[in-house]
Design an enzyme around this catalytic site. Structure first.
Site, PDB file in Angstrom:
ATOM      1  N   CYS A   2       0.551  -1.425   0.039  1.00  0.00           N
ATOM      2  CA  CYS A   2      -0.004  -0.052  -0.414  1.00  0.00           C
ATOM      3  C   CYS A   2       0.947   1.614   0.060  1.00  0.00           C
ATOM      4  O   CYS A   2       1.760   1.225   0.303  1.00  0.00           O
ATOM      5  CB  CYS A   2      -0.781   0.244   1.268  1.00  0.00           C
ATOM      6  SG  CYS A   2      -1.715  -1.880   1.664  1.00  0.00           S
ATOM      7  N   ARG A  16      -5.442   7.058  -0.324  1.00  0.00           N
ATOM      8  CA  ARG A  16      -3.720   5.800  -0.396  1.00  0.00           C
ATOM      9  C   ARG A  16      -4.471   5.054  -1.639  1.00  0.00           C
ATOM     10  O   ARG A  16      -5.462   5.307  -2.127  1.00  0.00           O
ATOM     11  CB  ARG A  16      -4.268   5.036   1.593  1.00  0.00           C
ATOM     12  CG  ARG A  16      -5.298   4.565   1.693  1.00  0.00           C
ATOM     13  CD  ARG A  16      -5.554   2.890   1.401  1.00  0.00           C
ATOM     14  NE  ARG A  16      -4.396   2.358   1.820  1.00  0.00           N
ATOM     15  CZ  ARG A  16      -4.925   2.215   3.075  1.00  0.00           C
ATOM     16  NH1 ARG A  16      -5.918   2.389   3.481  1.00  0.00           N
ATOM     17  NH2 ARG A  16      -3.761   1.616   3.141  1.00  0.00           N
ATOM     18  N   ASN A  79      -0.044  -1.545   5.882  1.00  0.00           N
ATOM     19  CA  ASN A  79       0.830  -3.431   5.901  1.00  0.00           C
ATOM     20  C   ASN A  79       2.343  -3.031   6.345  1.00  0.00           C
ATOM     21  O   ASN A  79       3.127  -2.082   5.985  1.00  0.00           O
ATOM     22  CB  ASN A  79       0.788  -4.443   5.241  1.00  0.00           C
ATOM     23  CG  ASN A  79      -0.094  -5.328   5.237  1.00  0.00           C
ATOM     24  OD1 ASN A  79      -0.082  -5.599   6.145  1.00  0.00           O
ATOM     25  ND2 ASN A  79      -0.735  -5.766   3.777  1.00  0.00           N
TER      26      ASN A  79
END
Lengths: 324, 324, 324, 324
Positions: A2, A16, A79
């Site tokens: 991400c 995002r 993450n």
């Protein structure tokens, strides 16, 4: 994995990409001011700021991936596998499960400054939402129009970084990500100059050669450098359309195309969705891998005084406009 | 500058980006079968294949940037500055001005094989369209669903390259572009293996590390490598929506964001438009820098027997769909 | 700056380059067992292990850059500018000035294991040797034939790293240096394989392409990766001549040529000297920038029971052997 | 493979590395003026310039790898596998076998200018020396103190390149090697400046970061870039010792360490020897992989009027000078 980014023109934008090989079934979710938030280690919060963002709703609970509140504070979890480390609940701390962290901040804090105060008392716990949803290893970006910070709970404890670039990706820890930018300081959007040797007549034979050396793969450190380069050099108009358009171009620089990142068994990580929220106005824009058109939900058009989650399933499938 | 690519699922797709710091005012233009083509050094062609593509129309003449004909043959011209070299008209050759080259091939040839025959007699001349439009220095990609070739008129003469990767960007000459791919042969969409030293326990700490070393800047050779990597490893469904979607993702990997490529005086090269034509069906899809939504024009919905150009001004401005 | 490395064949070798734009006037110095060591914060040490290494002798005190003791333990200090941070002397700790650190370890410890015990009580102080010699910002490598460690005194305190690669350069901190090796795991001394695309016939057109991506500049992180790659893949015979020869080849991979690293005012950093000590036998080999021939001093040929430093000025100037 | 370079201080220096996984048994060989040269397709040459260089002598014939004549012209042959293409002897040309090429030029030409005249009539033939020595695929560098050229016999014919950098390695063809230098024009021996973003405080944390991006592997294109960077930025004194010393440092930047380039079956390419000839004085200096000390042979000390080859077997084995 991400990439998150912030962008400021006349308004402040926060968004995002979510890169993964499958989707948990996310939707745009507005949490109005009177939705009763049950935190694990705190009393029920009956009244709070309204929030809009992308969430997977499980048992009427909004598991936010990224969101913005009505005061213009944005937050996203990305993450951070192998580095994130959470703890057991401890006395004297605000014990917050990772899945509660985004709403816990956004429903209470109007600014990063206020968030910092909360963070000083925070203990991120290893509680999972339920048996089927294991605790995600994440780190977080929190931003308002004045400043951006990154929160990482690691072996040594909780770290809060100032984020002067307004970008977050995944591993390695943020300090290292930021440090490696020094290795790219010579890169430029301008035409390169010959510093190799004055005695040679080297030349630029293509536009764009000033940034030769910018990494182009989809790993987390490479996406970080590329997103920062794109964002820091970004040029756009101030209008809502121009700002939103440019924001999606910035995150487009780190988009994951299906096939370029195999994660085993014929599965591929792709940019499942990209979001861009006008944090000042509460308008949440998104695209998905299969739908390039920008779709938007305006928080202010809904009744923010309610007590029920307001959910918008994502518009799926390429929305092609036929011109004839 | 620009990137062209081909892609094949059930149907065959042909498209490109046009990267520049300004626009000449292009539109989607269909040249029907009876539009009288006046070539400089040949007789008027009264009857021919119909063509759809992006063009700047000047004095009722379609100056095509990229186009596809009704038989499924596609062709695009891309900047080749400093290397392109054209000649004066010579007896015994088919003398064709560069601005005529795309229609000259597409109105007469059904396949690359037929185009090759034409090319054997071709002399690209240095004639300009008019005083105000200097001769562009270009090279060209021609493709059908079976094969792709590249045509470069350089100092040594005209070169025709087989193009096994189905991608074209700009400088340096195509042979060198293709050759440099050898330098990247170890890159992979899969997780990397440790070949550095068996005695060390190195590890992949992020997805996507198998392609570390892929260039990420906007120069022509870097875009070439990145587009080839993305295209050759691309995975998508076969449907029209999935194929078109994936095609735009492939070219998205080399999109030029405003600010990342300064060309002087506060001007920036951007991806002005991106096109994707279903060459089998004659449907021309496009996006622009300020309009991410895919817009489409279906050639078969128009009267292809006509003698007048059919023009579609580009839909400009971000088409945002409000969901509430 | 500098690079240190260890190497093991039949014997154990320890050495380093010293890269700088000038020299303080170093020589090979043997400290015999009865030389009285006056440590600032400890009693005089009248009797200890003998040591051989490169040092600048100031007032009869050997300021060692790198050295090995008669038990086979080696230690070297390398620049760590901007990261090193020392403290004031504190009660209850072994307070050792940085200029004392190498002898303090080497005269007392026979192994890294013993050194670790000393390090547990260590406080590196900010004391300077004298007014004219400011405290150098250093970090250290300590090694015997079994293991190698790195010691860094930084803002957060003193860190001791296991060093599985047996190489040390300069900034950034060692943990980051080691981590970045993961980015190079695909590099190999073998011929590369095509993982880019099975559909393309890419090929190796030169020997050595398996390590494409290995950095070639003289910065500290690049020297680290290159020295580790060279050392970990090194192949040599076991004899003294072959081992020493190969050691100088390993450090040759990170040699600094005059002109390639300008430090301002027409000054250039060069590899002032390169050392290789057979730690088992106590033979110290060295070359200098202007003298490629290996010169050696054998500790065991001297009276190690003495109380006076034994000094060997470096052989300067290219020792060219005329064959006719 | 190999790297050749020229260097000019007060005198002119010409040399090379020979990188290979084994040695044919080369020695330094002086061909005096009256040695009778039997060329395959020309009359015996009884009288000519004297030559010194490295050669494998087979049946009293000097198969030169690199050499310099008494007039200061140097020439070396380097591997060019897969690209070199020779022809059958043709009428009206000077037909010269590749193994004759170096002596054929050096015994007759005093300057590159004279060599160019010879080259105009040259046809490089595919004749082998004998059955056991297959024709090597080579390209050549010819240099005097005024200019350097490269000769490549390829499919399209014989190409003569001006060589402004005075370096030659192996594949790809020289034109491509030279062209790729443009990709490195931003690299510098000086400290880097921040062009990435004015809004970020990026910094140089190590000396040498201005050349970040310089390739460090042993492939031919990487050695080319690194050797050119080192040579073009080289700084040294003018004396013989300083010049020769610096020359070996320049070629040291592309030395091949045993283990870093595996060519199969546990065989490794290494820098078998490195040479540096003072072309003005006829002094041939060399080092070998196992003997770092520079050994020299002075042509002028021999009787150059003779008719027999004068041979100097290489000094083998590390010449270590014991200082005690």
């Amino acid at each position: 994995m991400c990439t998150a980014a912030v962008y400021k023109t006349k308004d402040f934008y926060f968004g995002r990409t979510l890169d993964y090989d499958f989707s948990y079934g996310e939707e745009v979710v507005i949490t109005p001011r009177s939705y009763a938030f049950h935190f694990r280690n705190a009393e029920v919060m009956e009244r709070h700021y309204a929030v809009i963002g992308m969430a997977h709703v499980e048992g009427d609970y909004p598991l936010y991936y990224d969101a913005v509140n009505e005061r213009g504070l944005g937050m996203a979890g990305l993450n951070f596998v192998g580095n994130a480390q959470y703890r057991k609940a401890v006395q004297g701390k605000d014990n917050v499960a990772t899945f509660e962290f985004i709403p816990w901040i956004l429903v209470q804090c109007a600014t990063v400054r206020e968030a910092r105060e909360r963070l000083a008392r925070l203990n991120l716990t290893e509680d999972s939402f339920n048996r089927d949803l294991p605790v995600a290893q994440l780190h977080w970006i929190i931003a308002d129009r004045e400043e951006t910070i990154v929160i990482e709970a690691v072996k040594e404890g909780m770290k809060i970084y100032d984020n002067p670039v307004g970008v977050l990706t995944n591993n390695p820890p943020f300090g290292q990500q930021l440090f490696q930018l020094n290795n790219y300081m010579q890169l430029s959007p301008k035409e390169p100059r010959n510093h190799f040797s004055e005695k040679l007549s080297l030349r630029s034979y293509s536009r764009g050669m000033g940034a030769l050396g910018l990494p182009g793969d989809l790993s987390s450190p490479s996406r970080f450098v590329r997103a920062v380069f794109t964002k820091m050099n970004s040029v756009s108009g101030n209008s809502e359309a121009e700002s939103v358009s440019q924001f999606f171009h910035i995150l487009g620089s780190v988009e994951q195309q299906r096939g370029c990142c195999e994660v085993g068994d014929g599965k591929y990580e792709i940019t499942v969705y990209t979001s861009c929220c006008n944090a000042d106005k509460g308008i949440y824009y998104y695209t998905t891998y299969e739908n390039r058109q920008i779709t938007a939900i305006d928080m202010q058009k809904e009744d923010l005084e309610g007590n029920q989650l307001i959910k918008f399933p994502l518009v799926q499938g390429e929305q092609i406009k036929m011109q004839n």
